[in-house]
Design a protein around this motif. Structure first.
Motif, PDB file in Angstrom:
ATOM      1  N   LEU A  67      14.011  -3.653  -5.432  1.00 14.86           N
ATOM      2  CA  LEU A  67      13.619  -3.286  -3.837  1.00 14.86           C
ATOM      3  C   LEU A  67      13.445  -1.699  -4.054  1.00 14.86           C
ATOM      4  CD1 LEU A  67      15.838  -4.653  -1.374  1.00 14.86           C
ATOM      5  CD2 LEU A  67      13.513  -4.832  -1.211  1.00 14.86           C
TER       6      LEU A  67
ATOM      7  N   THR B  99       9.997  -0.642  -6.074  1.00 16.93           N
ATOM      8  CA  THR B  99       8.844  -1.188  -5.618  1.00 16.93           C
ATOM      9  C   THR B  99       8.430  -0.610  -4.231  1.00 16.93           C
ATOM     10  OG1 THR B  99       9.956  -3.423  -4.891  1.00 16.93           O
ATOM     11  CG2 THR B  99       8.890  -3.035  -7.343  1.00 16.93           C
ATOM     12  N   THR B 100       9.276  -0.097  -3.495  1.00 19.83           N
ATOM     13  CA  THR B 100       8.875   0.394  -2.218  1.00 19.83           C
ATOM     14  C   THR B 100       7.580   1.265  -2.250  1.00 19.83           C
ATOM     15  OG1 THR B 100      10.223   2.460  -2.369  1.00 19.83           O
ATOM     16  CG2 THR B 100      11.070   0.578  -1.189  1.00 19.83           C
ATOM     17  N   PRO B 101       6.607   0.921  -1.265  1.00 15.52           N
ATOM     18  CA  PRO B 101       5.398   1.571  -1.449  1.00 15.52           C
ATOM     19  C   PRO B 101       5.239   3.066  -1.538  1.00 15.52           C
ATOM     20  CG  PRO B 101       5.368  -0.300   0.089  1.00 15.52           C
ATOM     21  CD  PRO B 101       6.833   0.096  -0.178  1.00 15.52           C
TER      22      PRO B 101
ATOM     23  N   TRP C  73       7.153   1.103   3.633  1.00 17.95           N
ATOM     24  CA  TRP C  73       8.631   0.574   3.306  1.00 17.95           C
ATOM     25  C   TRP C  73       8.709  -0.879   3.344  1.00 17.95           C
ATOM     26  CZ3 TRP C  73      10.825   4.607   1.404  1.00 17.95           C
ATOM     27  CH2 TRP C  73      10.611   5.913   1.928  1.00 17.95           C
ATOM     28  N   CYS C  74       7.890  -1.569   3.664  1.00 15.11           N
ATOM     29  CA  CYS C  74       7.871  -3.001   4.144  1.00 15.11           C
ATOM     30  C   CYS C  74       9.076  -3.241   5.050  1.00 15.11           C
ATOM     31  CB  CYS C  74       7.854  -3.801   2.592  1.00 15.11           C
ATOM     32  SG  CYS C  74       6.630  -3.839   1.697  1.00 15.11           S
ATOM     33  N   ILE C  75      10.103  -4.067   4.490  1.00 15.93           N
ATOM     34  CA  ILE C  75      11.332  -3.984   5.264  1.00 15.93           C
ATOM     35  C   ILE C  75      12.373  -3.487   4.547  1.00 15.93           C
ATOM     36  CG2 ILE C  75      10.397  -6.210   6.421  1.00 15.93           C
ATOM     37  CD1 ILE C  75      12.426  -7.734   4.767  1.00 15.93           C
ATOM     38  N   PHE C  76      12.314  -2.485   3.746  1.00 19.90           N
ATOM     39  CA  PHE C  76      13.303  -1.868   3.072  1.00 19.90           C
ATOM     40  C   PHE C  76      14.551  -1.371   3.946  1.00 19.90           C
ATOM     41  CE2 PHE C  76      15.328   0.245  -0.611  1.00 19.90           C
ATOM     42  CZ  PHE C  76      15.853   1.389   0.146  1.00 19.90           C
TER      43      PHE C  76
ATOM     44  N   LEU D  11      16.663  -3.895   5.814  1.00 18.64           N
ATOM     45  CA  LEU D  11      17.743  -4.728   4.724  1.00 18.64           C
ATOM     46  C   LEU D  11      18.908  -3.985   4.902  1.00 18.64           C
ATOM     47  CD1 LEU D  11      15.571  -5.464   1.883  1.00 18.64           C
ATOM     48  CD2 LEU D  11      16.389  -7.245   3.788  1.00 18.64           C
TER      49      LEU D  11
ATOM     50  N   MET E 282      14.412 -10.370   0.640  1.00 16.73           N
ATOM     51  CA  MET E 282      14.390  -9.068  -0.127  1.00 16.73           C
ATOM     52  C   MET E 282      13.494  -9.500  -1.088  1.00 16.73           C
ATOM     53  SD  MET E 282      15.525  -9.056  -3.823  1.00 16.73           S
ATOM     54  CE  MET E 282      14.509  -8.063  -4.549  1.00 16.73           C
TER      55      MET E 282
ATOM     56  N   SER F 267      10.037  -8.645   0.668  1.00 11.73           N
ATOM     57  CA  SER F 267       9.873  -7.161   0.914  1.00 11.73           C
ATOM     58  C   SER F 267       9.065  -6.731  -0.350  1.00 11.73           C
ATOM     59  CB  SER F 267      11.157  -6.467   1.147  1.00 11.73           C
ATOM     60  OG  SER F 267      10.802  -5.059   1.107  1.00 11.73           O
ATOM     61  N   ALA F 268       9.752  -7.009  -1.493  1.00 11.19           N
ATOM     62  CA  ALA F 268       9.293  -6.697  -2.754  1.00 11.19           C
ATOM     63  C   ALA F 268       7.901  -7.164  -3.056  1.00 11.19           C
ATOM     64  CB  ALA F 268      10.295  -6.929  -4.081  1.00 11.19           C
TER      65      ALA F 268
ATOM     66  N   VAL G  79       5.569  -8.267  -0.876  1.00  9.61           N
ATOM     67  CA  VAL G  79       4.661  -7.609   0.044  1.00  9.61           C
ATOM     68  C   VAL G  79       4.372  -6.305  -0.590  1.00  9.61           C
ATOM     69  CG1 VAL G  79       4.168  -6.673   2.306  1.00  9.61           C
ATOM     70  CG2 VAL G  79       5.150  -8.956   2.090  1.00  9.61           C
ATOM     71  N   ALA G  80       5.411  -5.591  -1.020  1.00  8.59           N
ATOM     72  CA  ALA G  80       5.125  -4.149  -1.326  1.00  8.59           C
ATOM     73  C   ALA G  80       4.321  -4.212  -2.764  1.00  8.59           C
ATOM     74  CB  ALA G  80       6.605  -3.519  -1.952  1.00  8.59           C
ATOM     75  N   ILE G  81       4.513  -4.958  -3.532  1.00  4.70           N
ATOM     76  CA  ILE G  81       3.858  -5.072  -4.824  1.00  4.70           C
ATOM     77  C   ILE G  81       2.310  -5.530  -4.292  1.00  4.70           C
ATOM     78  CG2 ILE G  81       3.364  -6.433  -7.052  1.00  4.70           C
ATOM     79  CD1 ILE G  81       6.410  -6.295  -7.255  1.00  4.70           C
TER      80      ILE G  81
ATOM     81  N   LEU H 143       0.713  -4.898  -1.550  1.00  2.00           N
ATOM     82  CA  LEU H 143       0.029  -4.010  -0.837  1.00  2.00           C
ATOM     83  C   LEU H 143      -0.495  -2.976  -2.102  1.00  2.00           C
ATOM     84  CD1 LEU H 143       2.336  -3.262   2.085  1.00  2.00           C
ATOM     85  CD2 LEU H 143      -0.027  -3.761   2.244  1.00  2.00           C
ATOM     86  N   ASP H 144       0.468  -2.762  -2.949  1.00  2.00           N
ATOM     87  CA  ASP H 144       0.080  -1.758  -4.187  1.00  2.00           C
ATOM     88  C   ASP H 144      -1.062  -2.151  -4.981  1.00  2.00           C
ATOM     89  OD1 ASP H 144       0.675  -0.449  -6.871  1.00  2.00           O
ATOM     90  OD2 ASP H 144       1.206   0.922  -5.152  1.00  2.00           O
TER      91      ASP H 144
ATOM     92  N   LYS I 274      -4.336  -1.885  -3.059  1.00  2.27           N
ATOM     93  CA  LYS I 274      -4.612  -0.649  -2.825  1.00  2.27           C
ATOM     94  C   LYS I 274      -5.182   0.121  -4.099  1.00  2.27           C
ATOM     95  CE  LYS I 274      -1.459   2.510  -2.367  1.00  2.27           C
ATOM     96  NZ  LYS I 274      -0.659   3.449  -1.861  1.00  2.27           N
TER      97      LYS I 274
END
Lengths: 460, 141
Positions: free
Chosen positions: A219, A222-224, A367-370, A373, B1, B4-5, B7-9, B11-12, B15
């Protein structure tokens, strides 16, 4: 090739520093300290040499690495290895598919940060306008006599009074390569990214098991916004790594009361002050945490420990405070404006500041849903007995976020406080991500290990 | 969790590799860098900005000045008097005001910025770029 050699030198310095300061309980933990301490200690040594009149050079870096290599060997021979800690009780190992997905996520993070640091040129605005401009200055001239850059108000946009550790770490690349290299100057920041991940993983794994550690680390890495800033060439990744490691050492100090953990926390706190001005607030929070959040805070030994910590931080930081004092004050001057009267007079800004922090935390593209959580993990963990590390981390997180409020209350030069909030709150929350990741990891719900897999009880 | 990871990946990846946001920024920087290097020719540079930079070009003068200072360091880069304050929170306005400063060739040579790069923003949104060397003032008769 020279850049690769420089990175190796940073790792060697990190080995020496970590050998002196700490005993690691696993190779991943060891790697975390080496990766974070190496660039920090190297940068600090190069700054010291620069203040004495020697700009960074290939010879100086190689001699530093040689020195710390000798230190590492000598300490290794004279000190016994620490035994591995017992496995966390009844912690089920993660399913293979979960492990694979977490490792894929972490591998993607390492891939893109490596691309940013090793392949792409510096394009982030603050990176080239502030930090990497300074790295060119520091690579070209020593800090003493003071370069003309520091009094050139036409260059005030680069924040003449910002600390110089992160630029000096980049200046080492220029020195090693033998020329100013716009593409490789960000390479050392990859080590901070890897080191922070390793340190957070090890800290959670030793307390809560592999599932929690892998998940929280994936987590975090990989946060944006982490992926955006880790390889950008700004000082954010360095500060985040130093702060994350410092709070891990504070947790270790609470558990083991070892002086080495205290010294490591103090060194990292001083490195934060040399990295960004936010470091002053974070270092002060660390000292207060060491003073107040130990098991017996009023014992003489602990009071002396907190005092020693504060003195060590001050001793390492004073050279920068002395150097920066006469520099032109042409940008925000938070330190001089942090007065209670002024803060009270601008209290009407408080809803805007808190609202901005909250709005930033729920931004899905950052942050997505960081941050969601975090309370979710706390709710799932509510039935477990109160744990000191968890309470400490909550207090540290709250203190850090509150410490970021006063500068926005007193800022004067920006016409529009909202504009300043919009460009800074993301990075301020980035500094808090290690604390949040540790909290998520330490409150991770655990599935009990199947009875057949549990170790047999000892029979005396 | 995992969501979230993921979606983060996602998005990246989107982009970086789908809309190539980073690549576009790199290309933009590379174009600006090439222009600055060509204009400088290894010597100090004076930047002129004329016209009302608006919309997506509003911060262009700031960005170009900061980029020039970084790229060409230690060569001097000026937008006005050397004592002209350009600070982070007001840089755009200060550079805009500096546009009224019109030094002659002798001044440019005296201050170590013999090369000039001019960006002119027209009302139609086009930017015209010109580069020239500073001409010394004619000798008195």
């Amino acid at each position: 090739m020279w850049c690769a050699l420089y990175l190796c030198c940073l790792l060697i310095v990190g080995c020496g520093a970590a050998k002196c300061l700490v005993r690691s309980r696993s190779w991943i933990e060891w790697a975390g300290w080496v990766l974070c301490l190496g660039p920090g200690v190297t940068g600090l040594c190069l700054v010291a040499l620069s203040i004495l009149g020697w700009r960074p050079s290939r010879l100086a870096i190689l001699l530093l690495a040689a020195f710390f290599a000798v230190v590492a060997v000598v300490v290794r021979r004279t000190r016994s290895q620490e035994s591995a800690p017992p496995a966390p009780p009844a912690a089920a190992p993660p399913p293979k598919w979960w492990t694979a997905l977490c490792l894929i996520a972490i591998a993607y993070g390492i891939f893109v940060v490596a691309l940013d640091t090793l392949v792409y040129p510096t394009i982030e605005w603050d990176a080239f306008a502030i930090w990497q401009l300074k790295s060119k200055v520091l690579a070209s001239q020593p800090l003493w006599p003071r370069p003309a850059y520091f009094s050139n108000i036409a260059l005030s946009f680069s924040h003449l009074r910002y600390p110089v550790l992160a630029p000096m770490i980049s200046a080492g690349v220029h020195a090693m390569v033998g020329r100013i290299d716009d593409e490789l100057e960000k390479a050392p920041f990859l080590l901070f990214y890897l080191g922070l991940g390793a340190a957070v993983y090890a800290a959670i794994q030793s307390r809560r098991g592999t599932t929690a550690a892998l998940s929280a680390t994936a987590l975090l890495m990989t946060t944006p916004l982490m992926l955006n800033y880790a390889g950008s060439g700004t000082a954010e990744m360095a500060l985040t790594a130093f702060y994350g490691c410092s709070i891990i050492f504070i947790l270790r100090w609470q558990e083991r009361q070892q002086i080495s953990d205290l010294i490591a926390a103090s060194l990292l706190s001083a490195l934060m002050i040399w990295t960004k001005n936010e470091g002053y607030a974070l270092a002060a929070i660390n000292v207060l945490a060491i003073l107040l959040l130990t098991p017996h805070p009023l014992r003489r030994r602990h009071l002396l420990a907190a005092l020693a910590c504060a003195l060590l931080i001050a001793a390492l930081s004073v050279p920068w405070i002395w150097y920066a004092h006469p520099l032109p004050r042409t940008d925000e001057n938070y330190m001089d404006r942090l007065r209670v009267g002024l803060m009270l007079a601008n209290l009407r800004r408080l809803p805007l500041i808190l609202g901005s922090l909250l709005t930033e935390a729920i931004r899905p593209d950052h942050w997505c849903i960081f941050w969601f959580l975090l309370p979710a993990a706390a709710i799932l963990n509510r039935r477990r007995p109160t744990q000191r590390p968890v309470v400490t981390l909550w207090i540290l997180l709250a203190a850090q976020l509150l410490a970021y409020v006063p500068p926005f209350l007193v800022v004067d030069l920006w016409k529009n406080v909202k504009e300043l909030l919009d460009v800074t709150t993301g990075r301020l929350l980035l500094h808090a991500t290690p604390t949040a990741a540790l909290l998520i990891g330490l409150q991770w719900p655990q599935l009990p290990r199947p009875a057949a897999d549990r170790p047999a009880p000892m029979v005396h | 969790m995992l969501g979230s990871a993921a979606v983060a990946i996602g998005l990246d990846v989107h982009k970086r590799f789908v809309i190539h946001q980073f690549k576009q920024r790199q290309l933009g920087c590379a174009q600006t860098d090439a222009m600055l290097r060509k204009a400088s020719q290894g010597r100090g540079l004076f930047l002129r900005f004329s016209g009302q930079f608006r919309g997506t070009w509003k911060n262009f003068p700031c960005g170009a000045y900061y980029r020039a200072v970084y790229l060409l360091y230690p060569l001097p880069v000026l937008v006005g008097e050397p004592s002209q304050l350009i600070n982070p929170h007001d840089g755009a306005e200060q550079i805009r005001q500096a546009a009224n400063f019109d030094p002659d060739g002798a001044w440019l040579l005296r201050h170590g910025v013999p090369r000039e790069l001019s960006y002119c923003y027209s009302d139609s949104g086009n930017i015209t770029v010109t580069m020239q060397a500073a001409a010394p003032a004619p000798a008195p008769q």
